[in-house]
Motif scaffolding. Structure first.
Motif, short mmCIF file in Angstrom:
data_model
loop_
_atom_site.label_atom_id
_atom_site.label_comp_id
_atom_site.label_asym_id
_atom_site.label_seq_id
_atom_site.Cartn_x
_atom_site.Cartn_y
_atom_site.Cartn_z
N PHE A 146 57.10 63.54 44.81
CA PHE A 146 56.37 63.16 43.62
C PHE A 146 55.62 61.78 43.68
O PHE A 146 54.35 61.74 43.08
CB PHE A 146 57.29 63.43 42.32
N GLN A 147 56.23 60.96 44.25
CA GLN A 147 55.64 59.49 44.34
C GLN A 147 54.49 59.55 44.99
O GLN A 147 53.39 58.93 45.09
CB GLN A 147 56.72 58.62 44.79
N LEU A 148 54.63 60.38 46.24
CA LEU A 148 53.45 60.63 47.24
C LEU A 148 52.17 61.13 46.70
O LEU A 148 51.27 60.71 46.92
CB LEU A 148 54.01 61.29 48.47
N ILE A 149 52.48 61.99 45.78
CA ILE A 149 51.33 62.86 45.31
C ILE A 149 50.73 62.15 44.09
O ILE A 149 49.46 62.03 44.07
CB ILE A 149 51.97 64.18 44.65
N THR A 150 51.51 61.58 43.25
CA THR A 150 50.87 60.84 42.01
C THR A 150 50.86 59.39 42.11
O THR A 150 50.06 58.97 41.26
CB THR A 150 51.86 61.36 40.94
N GLY A 151 51.61 58.76 43.00
CA GLY A 151 51.33 57.22 43.20
C GLY A 151 52.63 56.59 42.33
O GLY A 151 52.49 55.41 42.62
N ARG A 152 53.28 57.37 41.71
CA ARG A 152 54.41 56.99 40.77
C ARG A 152 55.82 58.16 40.86
O ARG A 152 55.26 59.17 41.10
CB ARG A 152 54.07 56.48 39.39
N ASP A 153 56.77 57.46 41.07
CA ASP A 153 57.86 58.36 40.99
C ASP A 153 58.36 58.64 39.48
O ASP A 153 57.79 58.05 38.61
CB ASP A 153 59.04 57.80 41.68
N PHE A 154 59.48 59.36 39.48
CA PHE A 154 59.88 59.78 38.03
C PHE A 154 60.20 58.43 37.00
O PHE A 154 60.17 58.52 35.99
CB PHE A 154 61.16 60.70 38.10
N PHE A 155 60.74 57.59 37.63
CA PHE A 155 61.01 56.19 37.23
C PHE A 155 59.99 55.25 36.91
O PHE A 155 60.13 54.25 36.26
CB PHE A 155 62.21 55.45 37.71
N GLY A 156 58.91 55.84 37.35
CA GLY A 156 57.62 54.77 37.03
C GLY A 156 57.59 53.73 38.23
O GLY A 156 56.37 52.87 38.16
N TYR A 157 58.04 53.76 39.33
CA TYR A 157 57.90 52.95 40.51
C TYR A 157 56.62 53.44 41.19
O TYR A 157 56.53 54.77 41.77
CB TYR A 157 58.99 52.91 41.50
N GLY A 158 55.78 52.38 41.58
CA GLY A 158 54.43 52.60 42.23
C GLY A 158 54.80 52.67 43.77
O GLY A 158 55.79 52.31 44.26
N VAL A 159 53.46 52.82 44.49
CA VAL A 159 53.39 52.46 45.79
C VAL A 159 52.81 51.32 46.37
O VAL A 159 51.80 51.24 45.83
CB VAL A 159 52.55 53.93 46.52
N ASP A 160 53.64 50.57 46.92
CA ASP A 160 53.16 49.57 47.49
C ASP A 160 52.24 49.72 48.74
O ASP A 160 52.91 50.08 49.90
CB ASP A 160 54.28 48.33 47.84
N SER A 161 50.96 49.23 48.81
CA SER A 161 50.07 49.58 49.86
C SER A 161 50.25 48.78 51.02
O SER A 161 49.67 49.09 52.10
CB SER A 161 48.41 49.42 49.18
N ARG A 162 51.07 47.70 50.95
CA ARG A 162 51.24 46.83 52.14
C ARG A 162 52.31 47.53 53.04
O ARG A 162 52.42 47.01 54.20
CB ARG A 162 51.84 45.32 51.48
N PHE A 163 53.15 48.54 52.55
CA PHE A 163 54.07 49.17 53.26
C PHE A 163 53.84 50.74 53.23
O PHE A 163 53.31 51.29 52.61
CB PHE A 163 55.29 48.88 52.81
N ARG A 164 54.06 51.04 54.73
CA ARG A 164 53.97 52.53 54.95
C ARG A 164 55.24 52.94 54.66
O ARG A 164 55.92 53.86 55.37
CB ARG A 164 53.57 52.88 56.31
#
Length: 243
Positions: A146-164
């Motif tokens: 879900f985080q990969l598809i939407t950019g945020r997980d169920f708890f609202g944590y986003g994706v940090d572009s600095r890390f893969r």
């Protein structure tokens, strides 16, 4: 539902509940993990203190006892060495810092021994623990997808572009892969050990689908070592399964 319909809070169910909450505690955070472990340790000491003296210690138990004794001795030696040679540094980091940390680390030895006692007394219901561990590992995988598809997980944590990497429910702690690797292993034994083996082809299909999900989840988490450990676990499983 039959699994929980006759659940009452007796000694057996109480310890099963505490053990089964460990996978959930890892997701909830360090404070909850420590509370859970301490509850398990103190409860075990209250109910089964005498069993520590009756327990038959195996070779592995003796290795662990020596290992934790060594950790404690090294901690004490480190504090003495710093006190004699680097007294200013010793005072600034608080007295007996390493010894205290080493002593607190020994709680995991107590945890291990208490679980050994619970197993020897046939108190734990492993079916519940295996179910919750498998469900939690699956939930972390779905949260990562879900985080990969939407950019945020169920708890609202986003994706940090600095890390893969994707942290899923762990936020900026990138340990999701290790979590999946550790707790998904119980899914290997859940269906064959606790459910009907009449339809082996169906059971094997479910296991294959689950472990494909776990594999992809670890890949997307970006943790390399857990991926290697996961594949090694699968290899060992199939070797023993063939035998």
């Amino acid at each position: 539902m039959k699994l929980f319909s006759k659940f009452s809070l007796n000694k057996e169910n109480y310890f099963t509940l505490l053990l089964s909450l460990i996978p959930i505690s890892f997701i909830a955070g360090n404070m909850i993990i420590n509370i859970n472990i301490l509850l398990l340790i103190f409860s075990g000491l209250i109910f089964f203190f005498k069993d520590f003296f009756k327990l038959k210690y195996f070779f592995l138990d003796k290795i662990l006892l020596n290992y934790f004794s060594l950790i404690l001795l090294v901690g004490i030696y480190n504090d003495i060495y710093l006190y004699l040679n680097f007294n200013d540094f010793y005072q600034n980091r608080s007295p007996f810092f390493t010894s205290t940390k080493s002593l607190l680390f020994c709680r995991f030895l107590l945890l291990y021994l208490i679980i050994r006692i619970l197993i020897s007394r046939n108190i734990l219901n492993f079916k519940i623990f295996f179910l919750i561990s498998s469900f939690c590992a699956l939930f972390v995988c779905i949260d990562i997808f879900f985080q990969l598809i939407t950019g945020r997980d169920f708890f609202g944590y986003g994706v940090d572009s600095r890390f893969r990497k994707l942290g899923g429910p762990f936020g900026d702690e990138y340990i999701a892969g290790g979590y999946i690797q550790r707790f998904s292993i119980f899914s290997l034994f859940l269906i064959p050990a606790f459910f009907s083996a009449k339809n082996n082809s169906k059971n094997n299909l479910i296991i294959a689908i689950l472990f494909l999900i776990f594999f992809v989840g670890i890949v997307f988490s970006g943790n390399r070592m857990p991926l290697i450990m996961f594949l090694l676990s699968l290899l060992l499983y199939f070797i023993f399964e063939i035998k």
